[in-house]
Motif scaffolding. Structure first.
Motif, mmCIF file in Angstrom:
data_model
loop_
_atom_site.group_PDB
_atom_site.id
_atom_site.type_symbol
_atom_site.label_atom_id
_atom_site.label_comp_id
_atom_site.label_asym_id
_atom_site.label_seq_id
_atom_site.Cartn_x
_atom_site.Cartn_y
_atom_site.Cartn_z
ATOM 1 N N TRP A 62 0.812 -1.217 0.000
ATOM 2 C CA TRP A 62 0.000 0.000 0.000
ATOM 3 C C TRP A 62 0.848 1.271 0.000
ATOM 4 N N THR A 63 2.172 1.127 -0.084
ATOM 5 C CA THR A 63 3.061 2.296 -0.068
ATOM 6 C C THR A 63 3.702 2.567 -1.431
ATOM 7 N N LYS A 64 3.330 1.783 -2.459
ATOM 8 C CA LYS A 64 3.947 1.962 -3.778
ATOM 9 C C LYS A 64 3.008 1.486 -4.882
ATOM 10 N N ASP A 65 3.427 1.701 -6.145
ATOM 11 C CA ASP A 65 2.676 1.195 -7.288
ATOM 12 C C ASP A 65 2.681 -0.332 -7.254
ATOM 13 N N ASN A 66 1.565 -0.922 -7.688
ATOM 14 C CA ASN A 66 1.438 -2.381 -7.702
ATOM 15 C C ASN A 66 0.917 -2.845 -9.056
#
Length: 181
Positions: A62-66
């Protein structure tokens, strides 16, 4: 609850229609070929693949692009879509947390999994943005999970724009927007 036999028919109807094999009077019709047992086995195989895709959503950071799992081949074939990764960008995650602070990460995974990989309906979201589509999956008598997804031919990925829970009146408004476009 969706009937498994009806789901198998929905998925296979385009295949049979192209070959002029629809109709109960045809020996090779979908109704004659797919017994309930065969339909259940077919759906279980599809369902296993979908469950695996949904299971991979546990890896969302939830802290970066996925990059989310691609759509199943049967889905791509049914809707005539290209096989591309589905992108959930960090800025969308942050925007969603601001706009829907009541949605936990676990609920977000459920919403994304249900709506993208088990959609009950797919609707055009905005007449001015033809690539935007609402993927909706009913969760109970009053609510549905929804993901707004950009299905652009010009981009390398399909992109999640928004995800949340809607009530039936909101769902009905989205259906009406789709009908008008």
């Amino acid at each position: 609850m969706i009937n498994l036999f009806d789901t198998a028919k929905r998925i296979l109807n385009p295949f049979f229609a192209k070959r002029h094999l629809l109709g109960d009077d045809n020996l090779f019709s979908i109704n004659n070929i797919l017994s309930k047992t065969a339909a259940l086995a077919f759906i279980r195989a599809i369902d296993k693949g979908i469950k695996e895709k949904i299971e991979k959503l546990k890896d969302i950071d939830w802290t970066k692009d996925n990059t989310l799992p691609n759509f199943p081949k049967s889905f791509l074939d049914e809707y005539g879509l290209e096989d591309k990764p589905i992108l959930l960008k960090k800025n969308i995650i942050e925007k969603n947390k601001l706009n829907h602070p009541d949605i936990t990460e676990e609920e977000a995974r459920r919403i994304i999994g249900n709506a993208l990989y088990k959609p009950e309906t797919i609707l055009k979201a905005n007449p001015n943005k033809p690539a935007y589509h609402n993927f909706i999956s009913r969760t109970d008598d009053k609510h549905s999970d929804i993901v707004l997804l950009e299905l652009s031919d010009e981009k390398e990925n399909y992109e999640v724009i928004n995800y949340h829970i809607i009530n039936n009146p909101a769902r009905d408004r989205k259906v009406n927007i789709h009908k008008k476009s």
